[in-house]
Design a protein around this motif. Sequence first.
Motif, PDB file in Angstrom:
ATOM      1  N   VAL A 138       0.824  -1.202   0.000  1.00  0.00           N
ATOM      2  CA  VAL A 138       0.000   0.000   0.000  1.00  0.00           C
ATOM      3  C   VAL A 138       0.861   1.256   0.000  1.00  0.00           C
ATOM      4  CG1 VAL A 138      -0.238  -0.078   2.521  1.00  0.00           C
ATOM      5  CG2 VAL A 138      -1.850   1.256   1.162  1.00  0.00           C
ATOM      6  N   ALA A 183       0.461   4.524   1.222  1.00  0.00           N
ATOM      7  CA  ALA A 183      -0.485   5.060   2.206  1.00  0.00           C
ATOM      8  C   ALA A 183      -0.559   6.578   2.124  1.00  0.00           C
ATOM      9  CB  ALA A 183      -0.102   4.597   3.607  1.00  0.00           C
ATOM     10  N   HIS A 218      -3.837   3.998  -1.156  1.00  0.00           N
ATOM     11  CA  HIS A 218      -4.917   3.978  -0.167  1.00  0.00           C
ATOM     12  C   HIS A 218      -6.129   4.781  -0.651  1.00  0.00           C
ATOM     13  CE1 HIS A 218      -5.960   4.218   4.381  1.00  0.00           C
ATOM     14  NE2 HIS A 218      -7.025   4.556   3.691  1.00  0.00           N
ATOM     15  N   ASP A 227      -6.514  -1.207   6.225  1.00  0.00           N
ATOM     16  CA  ASP A 227      -5.543  -1.522   5.173  1.00  0.00           C
ATOM     17  C   ASP A 227      -5.218  -3.006   5.147  1.00  0.00           C
ATOM     18  OD1 ASP A 227      -5.351   1.140   4.487  1.00  0.00           O
ATOM     19  OD2 ASP A 227      -3.520   1.505   5.615  1.00  0.00           O
TER      20      ASP A 227
END
Length: 370
Positions: free
Chosen positions: A82, A84, A124, A178
């Motif tokens: 990810v 983020a 994200h 997540d």
Amino acid sequence: MTTTTPPTATTPPTATPRNAATTHNAATPRDAELERLVRQAPHRFRVLTGDRPTGRLHLGHYFGTLQGRVRLQDAGVDTFVVVADYQVLTDRDVAERLTEHVEDLVLDYLAAGIDPERSTVFAHSALPALNQLLLPFLSLVSVAELGRNPTVKDEIAHSRQASVSGLMFTYPVHQAADILFCKANLVPVGQDQLPHLEVTRTVARRFNERYGQGGAVFPEPEALLSAAPLLLGTDGKKMSKSRGNAIALSDTADETARLIKGARTDAVRRITYDPATRPEVSSLVLLAALCQGRAPHEVAEETGDGGAAALKRTVTEAVNEHFAPLRARRAQYAQDRAYVRQTLRTGNERAAALAEATLTEVRTAMGTLY
């Protein structure tokens, strides 16, 4: 888009929950057991890992996490990475140069060996369904529990914000979303992240108890602690993008030489490897050893009475030789920004499909699928 079937919503085989309050200076016997299980049955695991796009990754990231991600990917573990981007705002008032930092992060991933055909790299903010999981997840933890989280306390103490935002306070629940949206059951973390992962395990367990109707909707993911020792920055403190003491993966050979030349050492001429009493010197010795695939004591003994100047020459040569291929790959990828953006778009599509499927499952379990 075709998606793979996620691992069943259970903890890894024969999992023993790790005590988040326990101090870990290195990988534990449980980590060795997890590594064995990964080698035996990589298809039973799904990994979620990632970074905030706040700047280019550095040598500490590489030896601490990136190498491990590539190794898990190459072993056949379904790996999600990810970017983020929303979490940049946890300790900042604004997310400056975000597009540039996101692309730089993907470039670092590609150069280090993350393969978009075998790993899913996603942002994200590109997954609305992931963020919808936050509401039910937040209902599963108390304000007091979040306030006791030692990692949150530390992040608040070092915050760049004038006041603590709700985003920072609920950061562990964002991380839970997540991890759980793709039903990851293994999360490579550092010791300081164990309290966050315990929040994820708590959210998963409580959701299953409240809405699972006898079955597990989510796995309780387990931590895989890295055995990689800590590399210090050029000022002798923890290597960090924000402190300006890091050597970036993308730095040139000349930039690397300049940074290492200015690295802090001590007044003792003979070079030894003793992290407890000579942390700055020992970190440089360790960096050379990691790059050369040798034992730190061997590097120290070879340098001997050559002093800091000789050590820094050894480290510079080792770093530049080791990272020359990575830097060449990064420069090549940087010439094709369209490929970098396509890597992210493809990963976003796959991750979004999984997030939608998970959200539908959550809504069904909660009785909110109208």
